[in-house]
Design a protein around this motif. Sequence first.
Motif, PDB file in Angstrom:
ATOM      1  N   PRO A  76      -3.866   0.542  -0.173  1.00  0.00           N
ATOM      2  CA  PRO A  76      -2.927   1.287   0.665  1.00  0.00           C
ATOM      3  C   PRO A  76      -3.353   1.261   2.132  1.00  0.00           C
ATOM      4  O   PRO A  76      -4.543   1.323   2.455  1.00  0.00           O
ATOM      5  N   PRO A 101      -0.395  -1.455  -3.661  1.00  0.00           N
ATOM      6  CA  PRO A 101      -1.108  -0.364  -4.339  1.00  0.00           C
ATOM      7  C   PRO A 101      -2.612  -0.588  -4.439  1.00  0.00           C
ATOM      8  O   PRO A 101      -3.366   0.377  -4.587  1.00  0.00           O
ATOM      9  N   ALA A 129      -8.218   2.772   0.088  1.00  0.00           N
ATOM     10  CA  ALA A 129      -7.357   2.759   1.274  1.00  0.00           C
ATOM     11  C   ALA A 129      -8.032   2.053   2.437  1.00  0.00           C
ATOM     12  O   ALA A 129      -9.258   2.052   2.579  1.00  0.00           O
ATOM     13  N   GLY A 187       5.467   5.339  -0.319  1.00  0.00           N
ATOM     14  CA  GLY A 187       4.467   5.852   0.596  1.00  0.00           C
ATOM     15  C   GLY A 187       4.358   7.361   0.491  1.00  0.00           C
ATOM     16  O   GLY A 187       5.077   8.005  -0.279  1.00  0.00           O
ATOM     17  N   TRP A 217      -6.935   8.008  -2.552  1.00  0.00           N
ATOM     18  CA  TRP A 217      -6.791   6.542  -2.520  1.00  0.00           C
ATOM     19  C   TRP A 217      -8.118   5.926  -2.070  1.00  0.00           C
ATOM     20  O   TRP A 217      -8.275   5.549  -0.907  1.00  0.00           O
ATOM     21  N   VAL A 249       0.623   7.082   4.412  1.00  0.00           N
ATOM     22  CA  VAL A 249       0.004   6.167   3.460  1.00  0.00           C
ATOM     23  C   VAL A 249       1.073   5.192   2.974  1.00  0.00           C
ATOM     24  O   VAL A 249       2.045   5.595   2.336  1.00  0.00           O
ATOM     25  N   LEU A 300       2.095   2.541   0.495  1.00  0.00           N
ATOM     26  CA  LEU A 300       1.676   2.154  -0.853  1.00  0.00           C
ATOM     27  C   LEU A 300       2.359   0.879  -1.335  1.00  0.00           C
ATOM     28  O   LEU A 300       2.366   0.594  -2.527  1.00  0.00           O
TER      29      LEU A 300
END
Length: 319
Positions: free
Chosen positions: A84, A81, A114, A59, A111, A76, A78
């Motif tokens: 996220p 992947p 995300a 993260g 990201w 975040v 992760l």
Amino acid sequence: MPGQSPLIEELPALPGHLSGDVLALAIRAASHDGVKPLSEQTVLQARRLPESDGSHDAGAHLVVRLDGELAGYGHVDLSDPDHPSVELVIDPDHRRRGVGGVLLDHVLERWPSARLWSHGDLPDARRLYASRGLSVVRELWQMTRPLAGEWSDLPEQVDLPEGMSVRAFHVGQDEEPWLAVNARAFAAHAEQGRMSMTDLRDRQDEPWFDPQGFLVIVDENDRDPDGIPRLAAFHWTKVEPDQPHVGEVYVVGVDPDYQGRGLGTAATLLGLHHLRAVGVDEATLYVDGDNAPAIATYHRLGFERSAIDVMHAAGDSRS
């Protein structure tokens, strides 16, 4: 000097002094907004110091400073992947100064796929995410029911299938079997199914952890070579020390091999009986808004929706 642009620092882990500052910021935001801005998992990760070997969780911690002061924070996760998971919080004293927009733009640039939580679905967060073309891709409901008073009735007896019994979690014995059942029960769940031994240990170290409120249903007819019955289902309850009259149905799980035998409802009721016995007046739980079977079950058990968290993402991040 005043008027500077927000500065963002990206860290793999928070050093101790900064961890305390971030958590204090989150408390100020919760007091201002009436809802906690960070999930339990993010708080635990913010507290977790870097390992001596330099390893850290999958993260990123985003620290935002404005005019030299801590103005915002983002985490975040992760572990997935492809998508996220992100939580953001802005200090109430630094809002409406562009901090949230700068932090959100940084996340989306780094990201693009995300998914961003908005706990409580607050209007300011909704407007910010909409301004970047994000839309709601997931809802997490909080549901609540009374355990005291006129509408608190529970079945006096909870029946278990033949050969099944219930007991408290045995610290030092049940960790590995529980993690295995939890992973199987929540194989498709975005967060719960990935719980690790470190995650479990972190929670066992919390002041609210009580093995007597961590109920496991075992199959007496299926024992391992040491004679320990197989774990079939569980109900982990949670009562925060500073809120002793509110209890949480923290997580209920059933091993897929035991599905269809009524263990989910039985485990839930057993946990509610426990919460009422320790003086809890109100029980809460969290469930995905699109999980119609679970919501129907909880409705039958007297729960009603009381709050909502939502997750936002760009249009191509829904899958």
